[in-house]
Design an enzyme around this catalytic site. Structure first.
Site, mmCIF file in Angstrom:
data_model
loop_
_atom_site.group_PDB
_atom_site.id
_atom_site.type_symbol
_atom_site.label_atom_id
_atom_site.label_comp_id
_atom_site.label_asym_id
_atom_site.label_seq_id
_atom_site.Cartn_x
_atom_site.Cartn_y
_atom_site.Cartn_z
ATOM 1 N N LEU B 73 0.554 -1.333 -0.095
ATOM 2 C CA LEU B 73 -0.025 -0.091 0.044
ATOM 3 C C LEU B 73 1.007 1.464 -0.030
ATOM 4 C CD1 LEU B 73 -2.980 -1.086 2.601
ATOM 5 C CD2 LEU B 73 -3.056 -0.900 0.138
ATOM 6 N N ASN B 128 -11.102 -1.524 0.720
ATOM 7 C CA ASN B 128 -10.207 -2.672 0.799
ATOM 8 C C ASN B 128 -10.075 -2.974 2.383
ATOM 9 O OD1 ASN B 128 -8.195 -4.571 0.677
ATOM 10 N ND2 ASN B 128 -6.551 -2.816 0.393
ATOM 11 N N CYS B 131 -6.580 -5.125 5.032
ATOM 12 C CA CYS B 131 -5.690 -4.724 5.721
ATOM 13 C C CYS B 131 -5.555 -5.422 7.250
ATOM 14 C CB CYS B 131 -5.574 -3.178 5.823
ATOM 15 S SG CYS B 131 -5.961 -2.158 4.230
ATOM 16 N N ILE B 192 -12.276 -10.865 -6.301
ATOM 17 C CA ILE B 192 -11.223 -10.813 -5.162
ATOM 18 C C ILE B 192 -10.231 -10.321 -5.217
ATOM 19 C CG2 ILE B 192 -11.894 -13.134 -4.757
ATOM 20 C CD1 ILE B 192 -9.663 -14.427 -5.928
#
Lengths: 243, 304
Positions: B73, B128, B131, B192
Protein backbone atom coordinates in the site's frame (compact mmCIF):
# COMPACT_ATOMS: atom_id res chain seq x y z
CA UNK A 1 7.61 4.09 -24.08
CA UNK A 2 6.55 2.03 -27.05
CA UNK A 3 5.31 -1.53 -27.41
CA UNK A 4 6.93 -2.94 -30.56
CA UNK A 5 7.62 -6.27 -32.23
CA UNK A 6 11.29 -6.82 -32.97
CA UNK A 7 12.93 -9.46 -35.16
CA UNK A 8 15.94 -11.27 -33.75
CA UNK A 9 18.93 -10.97 -36.10
CA UNK A 10 21.73 -12.57 -34.09
CA UNK A 11 22.12 -14.16 -30.66
CA UNK A 12 25.65 -15.16 -29.71
CA UNK A 13 27.55 -16.14 -26.59
CA UNK A 14 30.24 -13.55 -25.81
CA UNK A 15 31.53 -15.21 -22.65
CA UNK A 16 30.23 -18.07 -20.51
CA UNK A 17 26.54 -17.31 -19.75
CA UNK A 18 26.80 -13.85 -21.32
CA UNK A 19 24.94 -13.34 -24.62
CA UNK A 20 24.63 -10.56 -27.14
CA UNK A 21 21.36 -10.18 -29.02
CA UNK A 22 20.88 -7.90 -32.01
CA UNK A 23 17.27 -7.10 -32.87
CA UNK A 24 15.61 -5.12 -35.62
CA UNK A 25 12.60 -2.91 -34.95
CA UNK A 26 11.34 0.52 -33.97
CA UNK A 27 13.93 2.01 -31.59
CA UNK A 28 12.49 5.53 -31.69
CA UNK A 29 11.37 5.50 -28.05
CA UNK A 30 14.93 4.91 -26.84
CA UNK A 31 16.19 8.40 -26.11
CA UNK A 32 19.10 8.00 -23.68
CA UNK A 33 21.85 5.55 -22.78
CA UNK A 34 21.07 3.72 -19.54
CA UNK A 35 17.44 3.07 -20.49
CA UNK A 36 16.14 -0.48 -20.72
CA UNK A 37 13.65 -2.62 -22.60
CA UNK A 38 11.20 -5.13 -21.13
CA UNK A 39 10.95 -8.35 -23.11
CA UNK A 40 8.00 -10.69 -23.20
CA UNK A 41 9.09 -14.32 -23.19
CA UNK A 42 6.75 -17.13 -24.17
CA UNK A 43 5.90 -19.23 -21.12
CA UNK A 44 6.70 -16.57 -18.52
CA UNK A 45 4.22 -14.14 -17.02
CA UNK A 46 6.48 -11.21 -16.24
CA UNK A 47 8.65 -9.51 -18.83
CA UNK A 48 12.44 -9.49 -18.46
CA UNK A 49 14.07 -6.05 -18.17
CA UNK A 50 17.37 -5.79 -20.08
CA UNK A 51 19.50 -2.66 -20.40
CA UNK A 52 20.18 -1.17 -23.82
CA UNK A 53 23.77 -1.75 -24.97
CA UNK A 54 23.58 -0.02 -28.34
CA UNK A 55 21.15 1.51 -30.81
CA UNK A 56 21.98 2.19 -34.44
CA UNK A 57 18.96 3.16 -36.54
CA UNK A 58 16.56 0.23 -36.27
CA UNK A 59 19.19 -2.10 -34.78
CA UNK A 60 19.06 -2.71 -31.04
CA UNK A 61 21.86 -4.52 -29.22
CA UNK A 62 21.24 -6.11 -25.84
CA UNK A 63 23.72 -8.01 -23.72
CA UNK A 64 22.29 -10.24 -21.04
CA UNK A 65 23.51 -12.74 -18.53
CA UNK A 66 21.78 -16.09 -18.08
CA UNK A 67 20.68 -15.95 -14.46
CA UNK A 68 17.41 -17.91 -14.46
CA UNK A 69 14.86 -19.72 -16.56
CA UNK A 70 13.73 -16.67 -18.53
CA UNK A 71 17.20 -15.74 -19.69
CA UNK A 72 17.89 -19.45 -20.39
CA UNK A 73 15.04 -19.35 -22.90
CA UNK A 74 16.41 -16.11 -24.37
CA UNK A 75 19.80 -17.76 -24.88
CA UNK A 76 18.16 -20.43 -27.05
CA UNK A 77 16.28 -17.99 -29.29
CA UNK A 78 17.16 -18.14 -32.97
CA UNK A 79 17.37 -15.51 -35.73
CA UNK A 80 14.06 -14.64 -37.33
CA UNK A 81 12.12 -15.02 -34.09
CA UNK A 82 9.71 -12.18 -33.24
CA UNK A 83 9.86 -10.57 -29.80
CA UNK A 84 7.46 -8.18 -28.06
CA UNK A 85 9.42 -5.39 -26.39
CA UNK A 86 8.44 -2.38 -24.35
CA UNK A 87 11.14 0.11 -25.29
CA UNK A 88 12.42 3.41 -23.97
CA UNK A 89 11.92 2.56 -20.31
CA UNK A 90 13.61 4.41 -17.47
CA UNK A 91 15.30 7.80 -17.32
CA UNK A 92 18.77 6.88 -18.60
CA UNK A 93 21.99 8.83 -18.01
CA UNK A 94 22.11 12.61 -18.13
CA UNK A 95 24.99 13.62 -20.40
CA UNK A 96 24.96 17.30 -19.54
CA UNK A 97 26.58 17.16 -16.11
CA UNK A 98 29.82 15.32 -16.69
CA UNK A 99 32.56 17.82 -17.54
CA UNK A 100 35.09 16.91 -20.25
CA UNK A 101 36.59 13.70 -18.90
CA UNK A 102 33.87 11.42 -17.57
CA UNK A 103 34.80 8.05 -16.13
CA UNK A 104 32.50 5.17 -17.06
CA UNK A 105 32.53 2.15 -14.79
CA UNK A 106 30.76 -1.08 -15.66
CA UNK A 107 30.91 -4.28 -13.68
CA UNK A 108 29.89 -7.62 -15.25
CA UNK A 109 26.30 -7.33 -16.47
CA UNK A 110 26.66 -3.58 -15.82
CA UNK A 111 29.09 -3.19 -18.72
CA UNK A 112 26.55 -3.08 -21.61
CA UNK A 113 24.89 0.33 -20.94
CA UNK A 114 28.36 1.91 -20.80
CA UNK A 115 28.77 1.19 -24.52
CA UNK A 116 26.00 3.45 -25.79
CA UNK A 117 26.90 5.99 -23.12
CA UNK A 118 30.54 6.08 -24.33
CA UNK A 119 29.37 6.48 -27.93
CA UNK A 120 27.01 9.32 -27.08
CA UNK A 121 29.62 11.11 -24.96
CA UNK A 122 32.15 10.89 -27.82
CA UNK A 123 29.56 12.36 -30.17
CA UNK A 124 29.27 15.49 -28.04
CA UNK A 125 33.04 15.90 -27.82
CA UNK A 126 33.76 14.39 -24.41
CA UNK A 127 36.80 12.22 -23.68
CA UNK A 128 35.50 9.30 -21.70
CA UNK A 129 37.59 6.64 -20.01
CA UNK A 130 35.97 3.30 -19.30
CA UNK A 131 36.78 0.77 -16.59
CA UNK A 132 35.31 -2.68 -17.19
CA UNK A 133 35.30 -4.96 -14.15
CA UNK A 134 35.12 -8.75 -14.30
CA UNK A 135 35.89 -11.63 -11.97
CA UNK A 136 38.24 -13.42 -14.33
CA UNK A 137 39.67 -13.34 -17.87
CA UNK A 138 37.11 -15.80 -19.29
CA UNK A 139 34.25 -13.45 -18.41
CA UNK A 140 35.61 -10.46 -20.30
CA UNK A 141 33.51 -9.15 -23.18
CA UNK A 142 33.40 -6.00 -25.31
CA UNK A 143 36.95 -4.88 -24.45
CA UNK A 144 37.76 -4.64 -28.15
CA UNK A 145 34.46 -2.96 -28.99
CA UNK A 146 35.16 -0.22 -26.47
CA UNK A 147 38.74 0.23 -27.75
CA UNK A 148 37.42 0.42 -31.32
CA UNK A 149 35.24 3.36 -30.28
CA UNK A 150 38.45 5.15 -29.39
CA UNK A 151 37.91 5.42 -25.66
CA UNK A 152 40.64 4.69 -23.14
CA UNK A 153 39.67 1.22 -21.87
CA UNK A 154 40.90 -0.33 -18.64
CA UNK A 155 39.97 -3.89 -17.68
CA UNK A 156 40.12 -5.14 -14.12
CA UNK A 157 39.80 -8.75 -12.97
CA UNK A 158 39.39 -9.79 -9.38
CA UNK A 159 41.81 -12.70 -9.81
CA UNK A 160 44.32 -10.72 -11.84
CA UNK A 161 44.09 -13.04 -14.86
CA UNK A 162 43.83 -10.01 -17.16
CA UNK A 163 44.34 -6.26 -16.87
CA UNK A 164 44.57 -4.59 -13.49
CA UNK A 165 44.20 -7.00 -10.58
CA UNK A 166 41.39 -6.21 -8.18
CA UNK A 167 38.14 -4.29 -8.25
CA UNK A 168 37.16 -1.43 -10.55
CA UNK A 169 38.09 1.02 -7.81
CA UNK A 170 41.68 -0.28 -7.88
CA UNK A 171 42.04 1.26 -11.35
CA UNK A 172 40.99 4.77 -10.27
CA UNK A 173 44.61 5.82 -9.68
CA UNK A 174 45.30 5.39 -13.41
CA UNK A 175 42.64 7.90 -14.43
CA UNK A 176 42.08 11.64 -14.31
CA UNK A 177 38.32 12.23 -14.39
CA UNK A 178 35.68 14.90 -13.98
CA UNK A 179 32.62 12.75 -13.27
CA UNK A 180 31.59 9.12 -12.79
CA UNK A 181 28.93 7.01 -14.50
CA UNK A 182 28.42 3.61 -12.98
CA UNK A 183 26.45 0.41 -13.52
CA UNK A 184 26.98 -2.93 -11.83
CA UNK A 185 26.11 -5.00 -8.78
CA UNK A 186 25.15 -2.96 -5.73
CA UNK A 187 28.33 -3.66 -3.71
CA UNK A 188 30.30 -2.28 -6.66
CA UNK A 189 28.09 0.81 -6.90
CA UNK A 190 28.67 1.46 -3.23
CA UNK A 191 32.43 0.97 -3.52
CA UNK A 192 32.57 3.41 -6.45
CA UNK A 193 30.33 5.87 -4.58
CA UNK A 194 32.80 5.84 -1.68
CA UNK A 195 35.99 5.82 -3.75
CA UNK A 196 35.13 8.40 -6.41
CA UNK A 197 36.15 11.98 -5.80
CA UNK A 198 33.49 13.44 -8.08
CA UNK A 199 29.77 13.59 -8.49
CA UNK A 200 28.18 10.96 -10.66
CA UNK A 201 25.25 8.81 -11.73
CA UNK A 202 24.56 5.25 -10.63
CA UNK A 203 22.25 2.74 -12.25
CA UNK A 204 20.30 0.45 -9.91
CA UNK A 205 18.60 -2.92 -10.32
CA UNK A 206 15.45 -4.21 -8.67
CA UNK A 207 12.86 -6.90 -9.30
CA UNK A 208 10.15 -5.22 -11.32
CA UNK A 209 6.49 -5.84 -12.00
CA UNK A 210 5.58 -3.63 -14.93
CA UNK A 211 8.78 -1.72 -15.75
CA UNK A 212 6.91 1.50 -16.58
CA UNK A 213 5.92 3.00 -13.26
CA UNK A 214 2.45 1.59 -12.64
CA UNK A 215 2.83 -1.04 -9.92
CA UNK A 216 5.26 0.45 -7.37
CA UNK A 217 7.03 -2.92 -7.27
CA UNK A 218 10.54 -1.45 -7.38
CA UNK A 219 10.37 1.64 -5.18
CA UNK A 220 13.47 2.82 -3.33
CA UNK A 221 14.11 5.64 -0.88
CA UNK A 222 16.17 8.63 -1.96
CA UNK A 223 17.10 11.87 -0.24
CA UNK A 224 14.39 13.52 -2.34
CA UNK A 225 11.58 11.07 -1.63
CA UNK A 226 10.52 7.69 -2.95
CA UNK A 227 11.48 6.80 -6.49
CA UNK A 228 10.48 3.99 -8.80
CA UNK A 229 13.63 2.32 -10.13
CA UNK A 230 11.85 1.55 -13.41
CA UNK A 231 10.43 5.01 -14.12
CA UNK A 232 12.25 7.66 -12.04
CA UNK A 233 15.44 5.53 -12.31
CA UNK A 234 17.21 3.25 -12.93
CA UNK A 235 19.80 6.03 -12.86
CA UNK A 236 20.11 8.00 -9.63
CA UNK A 237 22.41 10.92 -9.01
CA UNK A 238 25.07 10.47 -6.35
CA UNK A 239 23.59 13.29 -4.28
CA UNK A 240 20.22 11.60 -3.86
CA UNK A 241 21.27 8.03 -3.10
CA UNK A 242 20.38 6.52 0.27
CA UNK A 243 22.24 3.24 0.90
CA UNK B 1 -24.71 -2.92 -32.44
CA UNK B 2 -24.19 -4.62 -29.12
CA UNK B 3 -24.77 -2.84 -25.82
CA UNK B 4 -21.75 -2.93 -23.50
CA UNK B 5 -23.21 -0.60 -20.88
CA UNK B 6 -23.58 -1.73 -17.28
CA UNK B 7 -24.84 0.07 -14.18
CA UNK B 8 -23.27 0.12 -10.72
CA UNK B 9 -25.66 1.55 -8.11
CA UNK B 10 -27.15 4.04 -10.56
CA UNK B 11 -23.81 4.91 -12.19
CA UNK B 12 -23.88 3.88 -15.83
CA UNK B 13 -20.55 2.79 -17.31
CA UNK B 14 -19.90 2.63 -21.07
CA UNK B 15 -18.47 -0.83 -20.53
CA UNK B 16 -17.65 -3.04 -17.55
CA UNK B 17 -13.84 -2.84 -17.93
CA UNK B 18 -12.12 -1.21 -14.94
CA UNK B 19 -8.38 -1.37 -14.25
CA UNK B 20 -7.89 -2.57 -10.68
CA UNK B 21 -6.36 -0.57 -7.89
CA UNK B 22 -2.60 -0.81 -7.61
CA UNK B 23 -2.06 -1.81 -11.23
CA UNK B 24 -2.92 1.50 -12.86
CA UNK B 25 -1.47 4.15 -10.53
CA UNK B 26 -3.50 7.30 -11.13
CA UNK B 27 -3.74 6.53 -14.84
CA UNK B 28 -0.89 8.79 -15.96
CA UNK B 29 1.48 6.12 -17.29
CA UNK B 30 -1.32 4.62 -19.39
CA UNK B 31 -2.76 7.94 -20.59
CA UNK B 32 0.62 8.53 -22.26
CA UNK B 33 -0.04 5.44 -24.40
CA UNK B 34 -3.73 5.64 -25.27
CA UNK B 35 -6.87 7.61 -24.50
CA UNK B 36 -7.97 5.94 -21.28
CA UNK B 37 -11.46 7.44 -21.60
CA UNK B 38 -12.32 4.24 -23.50
CA UNK B 39 -12.41 2.48 -20.11
CA UNK B 40 -15.56 2.03 -18.05
CA UNK B 41 -13.69 3.67 -15.18
CA UNK B 42 -10.58 2.87 -13.16
CA UNK B 43 -9.79 2.25 -9.54
CA UNK B 44 -6.88 4.37 -8.39
CA UNK B 45 -3.99 3.33 -6.15
CA UNK B 46 -5.07 2.26 -2.66
CA UNK B 47 -5.12 5.35 -0.46
CA UNK B 48 -4.52 5.61 3.26
CA UNK B 49 -4.84 8.53 5.65
CA UNK B 50 -1.08 8.99 5.98
CA UNK B 51 1.65 8.56 3.36
CA UNK B 52 3.13 5.06 3.27
CA UNK B 53 6.44 3.83 1.87
CA UNK B 54 5.09 0.28 1.80
CA UNK B 55 7.17 -2.85 2.23
CA UNK B 56 10.87 -3.24 1.57
CA UNK B 57 12.00 -4.62 -1.80
CA UNK B 58 11.97 -7.15 -3.42
CA UNK B 59 8.22 -6.71 -3.67
CA UNK B 60 7.62 -8.77 -6.81
CA UNK B 61 7.93 -12.49 -7.60
CA UNK B 62 6.79 -14.51 -10.59
CA UNK B 63 4.54 -17.58 -10.51
CA UNK B 64 3.23 -19.84 -13.25
CA UNK B 65 0.66 -17.68 -15.09
CA UNK B 66 0.85 -14.84 -12.65
CA UNK B 67 2.79 -12.93 -10.07
CA UNK B 68 3.01 -12.12 -6.37
CA UNK B 69 3.30 -8.60 -5.03
CA UNK B 70 3.98 -7.24 -1.58
CA UNK B 71 3.98 -3.53 -2.39
CA UNK B 72 2.34 -2.85 0.96
CA UNK B 73 0.00 0.00 0.00
CA UNK B 74 2.65 2.52 -0.95
CA UNK B 75 0.81 5.80 -1.48
CA UNK B 76 1.30 9.51 -0.79
CA UNK B 77 -1.64 9.79 1.65
CA UNK B 78 -5.17 11.06 1.07
CA UNK B 79 -4.40 14.77 1.32
CA UNK B 80 -1.74 14.56 -1.36
CA UNK B 81 -4.03 12.46 -3.55
CA UNK B 82 -6.77 15.07 -3.33
CA UNK B 83 -4.44 18.05 -3.77
CA UNK B 84 -2.25 16.67 -6.58
CA UNK B 85 -3.22 13.33 -8.09
CA UNK B 86 -6.94 13.90 -8.65
CA UNK B 87 -6.61 17.36 -10.29
CA UNK B 88 -3.87 16.02 -12.59
CA UNK B 89 -5.95 12.95 -13.40
CA UNK B 90 -8.97 15.04 -14.34
CA UNK B 91 -6.95 16.57 -17.17
CA UNK B 92 -6.80 13.28 -19.06
CA UNK B 93 -9.66 11.23 -17.61
CA UNK B 94 -13.12 12.71 -17.88
CA UNK B 95 -15.19 9.97 -16.30
CA UNK B 96 -15.64 9.27 -12.63
CA UNK B 97 -13.10 7.06 -10.90
CA UNK B 98 -13.24 4.52 -8.12
CA UNK B 99 -11.52 5.63 -4.93
CA UNK B 100 -9.83 2.66 -3.27
CA UNK B 101 -9.52 3.21 0.47
CA UNK B 102 -7.40 1.29 2.94
CA UNK B 103 -6.88 1.68 6.66
CA UNK B 104 -5.51 0.10 9.76
CA UNK B 105 -8.32 1.13 12.08
CA UNK B 106 -12.02 1.91 11.62
CA UNK B 107 -11.29 5.60 12.33
CA UNK B 108 -8.68 5.70 9.58
CA UNK B 109 -11.07 4.18 7.02
CA UNK B 110 -13.74 6.68 8.02
CA UNK B 111 -11.49 9.73 7.73
CA UNK B 112 -9.99 8.72 4.40
CA UNK B 113 -13.31 7.69 2.85
CA UNK B 114 -15.13 10.82 4.00
CA UNK B 115 -12.46 13.04 2.41
CA UNK B 116 -12.57 11.20 -0.92
CA UNK B 117 -16.38 11.07 -0.87
CA UNK B 118 -16.43 14.86 -1.27
CA UNK B 119 -14.45 14.73 -4.54
CA UNK B 120 -16.59 15.14 -7.65
CA UNK B 121 -14.20 12.95 -9.65
CA UNK B 122 -15.07 10.00 -7.45
CA UNK B 123 -17.92 7.75 -8.59
CA UNK B 124 -17.81 5.25 -5.80
CA UNK B 125 -15.76 4.31 -2.76
CA UNK B 126 -14.07 0.91 -2.80
CA UNK B 127 -13.14 -0.18 0.70
CA UNK B 128 -10.21 -2.59 0.79
CA UNK B 129 -10.70 -4.60 3.97
CA UNK B 130 -7.70 -6.88 3.45
CA UNK B 131 -5.51 -4.72 5.71
CA UNK B 132 -4.51 -5.83 9.19
CA UNK B 133 -6.49 -4.21 12.01
CA UNK B 134 -3.97 -2.67 14.40
CA UNK B 135 -6.55 -2.74 17.18
CA UNK B 136 -7.55 -6.31 16.40
CA UNK B 137 -4.27 -8.11 16.97
CA UNK B 138 -3.20 -7.54 13.36
CA UNK B 139 -5.88 -9.80 11.94
CA UNK B 140 -7.30 -8.55 8.66
CA UNK B 141 -10.71 -6.82 8.82
CA UNK B 142 -11.73 -8.90 5.86
CA UNK B 143 -11.33 -12.26 7.57
CA UNK B 144 -13.81 -11.57 10.35
CA UNK B 145 -17.50 -10.96 9.51
CA UNK B 146 -17.93 -8.70 12.56
CA UNK B 147 -14.92 -6.51 11.74
CA UNK B 148 -15.90 -6.37 8.06
CA UNK B 149 -19.41 -5.28 9.01
CA UNK B 150 -18.09 -2.70 11.45
CA UNK B 151 -15.90 -1.01 8.81
CA UNK B 152 -18.69 -1.16 6.24
CA UNK B 153 -21.21 0.43 8.57
CA UNK B 154 -18.82 3.17 9.71
CA UNK B 155 -17.74 4.11 6.17
CA UNK B 156 -21.29 3.96 4.86
CA UNK B 157 -22.35 6.42 7.54
CA UNK B 158 -19.97 9.15 6.31
CA UNK B 159 -20.28 8.63 2.55
CA UNK B 160 -22.93 9.96 0.18
CA UNK B 161 -21.50 7.92 -2.69
CA UNK B 162 -22.00 4.19 -3.12
CA UNK B 163 -19.72 2.13 -0.89
CA UNK B 164 -18.37 -1.12 -2.34
CA UNK B 165 -16.40 -3.46 -0.11
CA UNK B 166 -13.43 -5.30 -1.62
CA UNK B 167 -13.19 -8.79 -0.17
CA UNK B 168 -10.17 -10.95 0.51
CA UNK B 169 -10.26 -14.57 -0.69
CA UNK B 170 -8.04 -15.65 2.21
CA UNK B 171 -10.98 -16.92 4.26
CA UNK B 172 -12.80 -20.19 4.79
CA UNK B 173 -16.14 -18.96 3.46
CA UNK B 174 -16.18 -15.71 1.49
CA UNK B 175 -19.99 -15.70 1.36
CA UNK B 176 -20.13 -15.26 5.12
CA UNK B 177 -18.13 -12.02 4.88
CA UNK B 178 -20.10 -10.92 1.81
CA UNK B 179 -23.43 -11.34 3.60
CA UNK B 180 -22.11 -9.50 6.67
CA UNK B 181 -21.08 -6.54 4.48
CA UNK B 182 -24.44 -6.50 2.68
CA UNK B 183 -26.29 -6.53 5.99
CA UNK B 184 -24.06 -3.69 7.23
CA UNK B 185 -25.20 -1.54 4.31
CA UNK B 186 -22.65 -2.10 1.53
CA UNK B 187 -23.95 -0.94 -1.85
CA UNK B 188 -21.83 -3.50 -3.66
CA UNK B 189 -18.93 -5.93 -3.37
CA UNK B 190 -15.61 -6.26 -5.19
CA UNK B 191 -13.94 -9.65 -5.30
CA UNK B 192 -11.40 -11.02 -5.13
CA UNK B 193 -8.35 -9.32 -3.72
CA UNK B 194 -5.06 -11.21 -4.09
CA UNK B 195 -4.41 -14.67 -2.65
CA UNK B 196 -1.65 -15.05 -0.10
CA UNK B 197 1.37 -16.86 -1.54
CA UNK B 198 5.16 -17.00 -1.55
CA UNK B 199 8.22 -18.12 -3.52
CA UNK B 200 11.69 -19.18 -2.40
CA UNK B 201 14.91 -18.16 -4.15
CA UNK B 202 16.82 -21.41 -4.67
CA UNK B 203 20.22 -19.71 -4.88
CA UNK B 204 19.72 -17.76 -1.65
CA UNK B 205 17.57 -20.47 -0.03
CA UNK B 206 15.37 -17.71 1.32
CA UNK B 207 12.01 -16.16 0.43
CA UNK B 208 12.15 -13.96 -2.69
CA UNK B 209 9.94 -11.26 -1.18
CA UNK B 210 11.38 -9.08 1.59
CA UNK B 211 7.97 -9.43 3.22
CA UNK B 212 8.14 -13.25 2.82
CA UNK B 213 4.53 -13.45 1.59
CA UNK B 214 2.50 -11.45 -0.86
CA UNK B 215 -0.66 -11.44 -2.94
CA UNK B 216 -0.98 -13.70 -5.97
CA UNK B 217 -2.68 -12.35 -9.07
CA UNK B 218 -2.88 -13.14 -12.76
CA UNK B 219 -4.59 -15.84 -14.85
CA UNK B 220 -3.55 -18.50 -12.30
CA UNK B 221 -6.26 -17.28 -9.92
CA UNK B 222 -9.05 -16.64 -12.45
CA UNK B 223 -10.99 -19.91 -11.88
CA UNK B 224 -10.85 -19.38 -8.13
CA UNK B 225 -12.07 -15.80 -8.44
CA UNK B 226 -14.84 -16.88 -10.78
CA UNK B 227 -15.95 -19.54 -8.31
CA UNK B 228 -16.10 -17.00 -5.49
CA UNK B 229 -18.09 -14.52 -7.60
CA UNK B 230 -20.47 -17.38 -8.39
CA UNK B 231 -20.88 -18.30 -4.72
CA UNK B 232 -21.32 -14.72 -3.53
CA UNK B 233 -23.86 -13.98 -6.29
CA UNK B 234 -25.98 -16.81 -4.88
CA UNK B 235 -26.03 -15.20 -1.43
CA UNK B 236 -26.31 -11.42 -1.93
CA UNK B 237 -28.57 -8.99 -3.78
CA UNK B 238 -26.10 -6.15 -4.32
CA UNK B 239 -23.88 -5.69 -7.42
CA UNK B 240 -20.55 -7.48 -7.64
CA UNK B 241 -17.43 -6.21 -9.37
CA UNK B 242 -15.56 -9.38 -10.29
CA UNK B 243 -11.78 -9.53 -10.49
CA UNK B 244 -8.87 -11.91 -10.27
CA UNK B 245 -6.82 -12.84 -13.33
CA UNK B 246 -9.13 -11.27 -15.91
CA UNK B 247 -7.10 -10.92 -19.11
CA UNK B 248 -9.44 -11.15 -22.10
CA UNK B 249 -12.91 -10.07 -23.25
CA UNK B 250 -13.92 -13.72 -22.89
CA UNK B 251 -12.89 -13.60 -19.21
CA UNK B 252 -15.08 -10.51 -18.76
CA UNK B 253 -18.09 -12.36 -20.12
CA UNK B 254 -17.40 -15.39 -17.92
CA UNK B 255 -17.29 -13.11 -14.88
CA UNK B 256 -20.60 -11.50 -15.85
CA UNK B 257 -22.22 -14.88 -16.45
CA UNK B 258 -21.05 -15.92 -12.96
CA UNK B 259 -22.77 -12.87 -11.48
CA UNK B 260 -20.49 -9.86 -11.77
CA UNK B 261 -21.97 -6.56 -13.01
CA UNK B 262 -18.55 -5.11 -13.87
CA UNK B 263 -15.02 -6.43 -13.94
CA UNK B 264 -11.65 -5.19 -12.78
CA UNK B 265 -8.42 -6.03 -14.58
CA UNK B 266 -5.25 -6.11 -12.51
CA UNK B 267 -2.02 -7.92 -13.28
CA UNK B 268 -2.73 -7.92 -17.03
CA UNK B 269 -2.05 -4.15 -17.10
CA UNK B 270 1.46 -4.72 -15.83
CA UNK B 271 2.60 -7.14 -18.52
CA UNK B 272 0.69 -5.42 -21.31
CA UNK B 273 -0.04 -1.72 -20.77
CA UNK B 274 -2.66 -1.94 -23.53
CA UNK B 275 -4.47 -4.91 -21.91
CA UNK B 276 -7.60 -2.98 -20.89
CA UNK B 277 -7.88 -1.16 -24.20
CA UNK B 278 -7.63 -4.50 -26.03
CA UNK B 279 -10.38 -5.96 -23.84
CA UNK B 280 -12.63 -2.95 -24.50
CA UNK B 281 -11.92 -3.12 -28.24
CA UNK B 282 -12.52 -6.88 -28.43
CA UNK B 283 -15.64 -6.96 -26.29
CA UNK B 284 -18.26 -6.23 -29.01
CA UNK B 285 -16.89 -8.90 -31.37
CA UNK B 286 -16.75 -11.49 -28.60
CA UNK B 287 -20.30 -10.60 -27.57
CA UNK B 288 -21.46 -11.09 -31.17
CA UNK B 289 -19.61 -14.37 -31.40
CA UNK B 290 -21.56 -15.72 -28.42
CA UNK B 291 -24.88 -14.16 -29.41
CA UNK B 292 -24.93 -11.56 -26.64
CA UNK B 293 -26.65 -8.28 -27.53
CA UNK B 294 -26.55 -6.62 -24.12
CA UNK B 295 -24.17 -7.21 -21.22
CA UNK B 296 -26.80 -6.20 -18.67
CA UNK B 297 -28.88 -9.17 -19.75
CA UNK B 298 -26.22 -11.79 -19.07
CA UNK B 299 -25.31 -10.86 -15.48
CA UNK B 300 -25.62 -14.07 -13.49
CA UNK B 301 -26.82 -15.77 -16.65
CA UNK B 302 -24.99 -19.02 -15.95
CA UNK B 303 -27.01 -19.65 -12.78
CA UNK B 304 -29.84 -21.93 -13.83
Amino acid sequence: MKDCVFTLLTNRELAPKTFEMVLMGDCSAITAPGQFVNIRIEGFYLRRPISVCDVEGDRLTLIYKVVGKGTEVMAKMTPGQKLDLLTGLGNGYDLTLCGDEPLLIGGGAGVPPMFLLAKELLKIGKQPTVILGFNTKAEIFYEKEFMDLGVKTIVTTVDGSSGTKGFVTDAFVQVKYSYTYCCGPEPMLKAVYNASATSGQYSFEERMGCGFGACMGCTCRTKYGNKRICKDGPVLKKEEIVW
Amino acid sequence: MVDTKVTLSGWELDNPVIPASGTFGYGKEFAELYDINCLGSFSFKGTTLNPRFGNETPRIAEIASGMINSVGLQNPGVEHVIAHELPEMKEFFHKKVIANVSGFSVEEYVKTASLLDKEDAVGLIEVNISCPNVHGGGMSFGTDPKAAAEVTKAVKKVCAKPVYVKLTPNVTDITEIAVACEEAGADGLCLINTLLGMRIDLKKKAPILANTMGGMSGPAIFPLALRMVWQVYNKVHIPIIGMGGVTTAEDVIEMLLAGATAVQVGAANLIDPFACKKIVDNLPAVMEKYGISSLKEIIGGAHR
